[in-house]
Design a protein around this motif. Structure first.
Motif, short mmCIF file in Angstrom:
data_model
loop_
_atom_site.label_atom_id
_atom_site.label_comp_id
_atom_site.label_asym_id
_atom_site.label_seq_id
_atom_site.Cartn_x
_atom_site.Cartn_y
_atom_site.Cartn_z
N TYR A 170 0.98 -1.14 0.05
CA TYR A 170 -0.05 -0.11 -0.13
C TYR A 170 0.95 1.38 -0.19
CZ TYR A 170 -3.39 3.42 1.82
OH TYR A 170 -4.08 4.55 2.04
N ALA A 182 1.48 9.63 3.38
CA ALA A 182 2.55 9.82 4.05
C ALA A 182 3.37 8.66 4.45
CB ALA A 182 2.10 10.17 5.58
N VAL A 195 -1.96 -5.21 11.72
CA VAL A 195 -3.23 -4.92 12.31
C VAL A 195 -4.32 -5.02 10.88
CG1 VAL A 195 -2.39 -4.01 14.46
CG2 VAL A 195 -3.25 -2.62 12.74
N ILE A 252 -6.94 -2.49 10.38
CA ILE A 252 -7.25 -1.02 11.03
C ILE A 252 -8.75 -0.91 11.28
CG2 ILE A 252 -7.26 1.39 10.53
CD1 ILE A 252 -4.55 0.82 11.27
N LYS A 255 -13.02 6.76 8.87
CA LYS A 255 -11.71 7.07 8.04
C LYS A 255 -12.11 6.64 6.69
CE LYS A 255 -6.96 5.15 7.90
NZ LYS A 255 -6.25 6.07 7.37
N GLU A 315 -5.12 6.11 15.27
CA GLU A 315 -5.78 4.81 14.93
C GLU A 315 -5.66 3.71 15.84
OE1 GLU A 315 -5.04 4.56 10.56
OE2 GLU A 315 -4.99 6.87 10.24
N ASP A 336 -0.69 3.05 13.36
CA ASP A 336 -0.53 4.25 12.36
C ASP A 336 0.89 4.87 13.24
OD1 ASP A 336 -0.75 5.41 10.06
OD2 ASP A 336 -1.39 6.99 11.09
P1 ADP Z 1 -3.19 7.26 4.41
O1 ADP Z 1 -3.81 5.78 4.17
O2 ADP Z 1 -4.21 7.98 5.14
O3 ADP Z 1 -2.80 8.11 3.08
P2 ADP Z 1 -0.54 6.80 5.18
O4 ADP Z 1 0.03 7.29 3.99
O5 ADP Z 1 -0.15 7.15 6.74
O6 ADP Z 1 -1.93 7.21 5.35
O7 ADP Z 1 -0.47 5.20 5.12
C1 ADP Z 1 -0.20 4.23 6.07
C2 ADP Z 1 -1.45 3.29 6.15
O8 ADP Z 1 -1.22 1.91 6.83
C3 ADP Z 1 -2.78 3.90 6.88
O9 ADP Z 1 -3.82 3.58 5.77
C4 ADP Z 1 -2.90 3.21 8.06
O10 ADP Z 1 -4.44 3.26 8.70
C5 ADP Z 1 -2.17 1.91 7.82
N1 ADP Z 1 -1.63 1.21 8.96
C6 ADP Z 1 -0.96 1.93 10.09
N2 ADP Z 1 -0.24 1.01 10.97
C7 ADP Z 1 -0.68 -0.10 10.54
C8 ADP Z 1 -0.57 -1.55 10.90
N3 ADP Z 1 0.30 -1.79 11.95
N4 ADP Z 1 -1.03 -2.47 10.16
C9 ADP Z 1 -2.03 -2.27 8.97
N5 ADP Z 1 -1.79 -1.11 8.55
C10 ADP Z 1 -1.47 -0.04 9.34
#
Ligand code: ADP
Ligand code: UDP
Length: 237
Positions: A8, A12, A84, A86, A123, A179, A192
């Motif tokens: 993904y 950020a 995790v 989310i 979200k 989150e 997050d």
């Molecule tokens: P966004 O999805 O809002 O553009 P980011 O660029 O920060 O945000 O992408 C990080 C993504 O990973 C977020 O969607 C967040 O919810 C997810 N995330 C954060 N920590 C974890 C984790 N431990 N396991 C799975 N997904 C996570």
């Protein structure tokens, strides 16, 4: 543990698989967005600061009994975390009126609340992260009542611990977003990041903004503000 396929790419961070399905590697970028992706930019060095700051704060939260996804910082920009699922809620805690609260309810920025206020947004970028209450979250199947109660308890505990940490740095924790996610066994943990992208941080004396509002509002000195809060935190440890 090593990075495998990119699972993904967010606004950020990038999220990579590892050899073990229970773990992920997150890589922090300098890219930034605001207003649901409408405003885009780069904050030089932000990824390094957010990675370090989030990990320092999460390890302090762990010490205080709040479970988090943090496993290990791997390098300047990358951290190994527990994977995790989310909970699709932006959990926002506010100590002082600012941002969307001030706008929505017509309250001047800077009004101090008697007690922390907690709110949820759904979200969901396509819907513009709408505000929602517990009943809405349950009706939408986002979380159970028990999970919501635990998330609220954790979020307020996070506020207490972070408020103390920042106060020691001469910084006021105005508000923040966190989150949560579910581990394989269903346990809820903080996930997050926690950084100047996700918190409002004001200098305690001058109320100068030391967070992403400098980018959102074109105040200048964005990089310097991130460097300053990171230095203050590092020096307080
Ligand atoms: P966004 O999805 O809002 O553009 P980011 O660029 O920060 O945000 O992408 C990080 C993504 O990973 C977020 O969607 C967040 O919810 C997810 N995330 C954060 N920590 C974890 C984790 N431990 N396991 C799975 N997904 C996570
Ligand atoms: N926040 C965040 N991500 C979001 C929305 C908000 O990290 O998608 C953080 C924001 O940095 C602030 C707090 O949550 O610390 C409250 O934000 P607010 O609801 O006031 O929204 P904004 O003014 O950012 O639109």
């Amino acid at each position: 543990m090593e990075k495998q396929e990119l699972l993904y790419e967010g606004k950020a961070k990038k999220v990579y698989a590892t050899q073990d399905p229970k773990f992920l590697i997150v890589a922090y970028k300098d890219d930034t967005t605001a207003f649901n992706g409408l405003k885009k930019g780069t904050i030089q060095g932000k990824g390094v600061i957010n990675n370090r700051m989030s990990n320092l704060l999460m390890s302090r939260l762990e010490q205080q009994g709040i479970p988090t996804h943090l496993v290990e910082e791997l390098n300047d920009r990358e951290t190994l975390v527990k994977k995790v699922s989310i909970v699709p809620l932006e959990v926002i805690v506010r100590n002082i009126a600012a941002g969307s609260f001030s706008k929505r309810y017509g309250v001047e920025e800077g009004v101090v609340f008697d007690a922390p206020t907690l709110e949820f947004s759904y979200k969901n970028d396509a819907l513009g992260d709408p505000l929602l209450n517990d009943d809405h979250a349950v009706a939408l199947g986002l979380a159970s009542r028990e999970e919501l109660a635990l998330i609220q308890t954790y979020a307020l505990a996070v506020n207490k611990v972070l408020g103390r940490i920042w106060a020691e740095c001469g910084v006021i924790l105005v508000d923040f977003k966190v989150e949560f996610g579910r581990l394989g066994d269903g346990a809820i943990v903080l996930a997050d990041e926690i950084s100047p992208d996700t918190c409002r941080l004001w200098d305690a004396k001058t109320h100068e903004k030391l967070d992403k509002d400098r980018f959102r509002r074109d105040l200048g000195g964005v990089e310097a503000a991130y460097v300053q809060v990171m230095e203050r935190l590092a020096n307080s440890l």
